[in-house]
Write a protein that holds these residues in place. Structure first.
Motif, short mmCIF file in Angstrom:
data_model
loop_
_atom_site.label_atom_id
_atom_site.label_comp_id
_atom_site.label_asym_id
_atom_site.label_seq_id
_atom_site.Cartn_x
_atom_site.Cartn_y
_atom_site.Cartn_z
N VAL A 233 40.04 36.01 39.05
CA VAL A 233 40.47 34.70 40.22
C VAL A 233 41.34 34.76 40.91
N ALA A 234 41.14 34.88 42.17
CA ALA A 234 41.64 34.57 42.72
C ALA A 234 40.97 33.80 43.79
N ARG A 235 42.03 34.10 45.77
CA ARG A 235 41.10 32.81 46.55
C ARG A 235 39.78 34.23 46.72
N GLY A 236 38.92 32.87 47.40
CA GLY A 236 38.04 33.90 47.53
C GLY A 236 36.60 34.42 46.38
N ALA A 237 36.98 33.62 44.89
CA ALA A 237 36.39 34.37 43.96
C ALA A 237 35.05 33.47 44.58
N ARG A 238 33.89 33.30 43.64
CA ARG A 238 32.93 32.99 44.08
C ARG A 238 31.48 31.98 43.00
N TRP A 239 31.49 30.97 42.88
CA TRP A 239 31.05 31.05 41.60
C TRP A 239 29.50 30.16 41.55
N ILE A 240 27.85 30.37 40.74
CA ILE A 240 26.86 29.51 41.24
C ILE A 240 27.43 28.01 40.11
N ASN A 241 27.19 27.12 40.57
CA ASN A 241 27.59 25.73 40.13
C ASN A 241 25.80 25.03 39.82
#
Length: 142
Positions: free
Chosen positions: A45-53
């Protein structure tokens, strides 16, 4: 634009709280509006990590793609987008007497015709923010 803010004291060290909140996949545990939040990339988990919420708001299901825009030692900024809204969750975490104070700010900028609905949606977003302020300390107490 609709903005809400809550200051929440939790009985955990600030660094631990920041690490927990940095994984946006934990959102269903502390955000009563979120049904699911799934990481769509790999690695730490770092800057740029992505998720679908996927959230439920006023009886409707909404899906946003979030990215971790800032990851600092005391602050996280997540930006989520879909065709009708850009949501920014700005979360500051500061130590206080062995505990942590979380300042949670959510800003929603509506697009197109949805802009007209923004002012009428404020009470519902305030209730969601109240739910976060109630639920987050309980989740972190476990």
């Amino acid at each position: 634009m609709v903005s809400v803010e809550r200051s929440i004291t939790v009985d955990r060290p600030a660094a631990e709280v920041l690490r927990y909140l940095a994984d946006f996949g934990n959102t269903p545990e502390w955000d009563p509006g979120t049904e699911s939040c799934t990481r769509i990339d790999e690695g730490p988990v770092a800057r740029g990590a992505r998720w679908i919420n996927v959230s439920r708001f006023r009886g409707r299901r909404t899906r946003l793609t979030y990215r971790l825009d800032r990851y600092e030692s005391d602050r996280l900024v997540f930006v989520g987008e879909n065709r009708t809204v850009t949501a920014t969750d700005d979360i500051a975490v500061r130590p206080w007497d062995g505990r942590a104070v979380v300042v949670y700010r959510a800003n929603l900028r509506f697009k197109g015709l949805a802009q007209l609905a923004g002012p009428f949606l404020r009470p519902a977003f305030e209730r969601l923010a109240d739910g976060v302020a109630e639920q987050l300390p309980r989740v972190l107490a476990r």
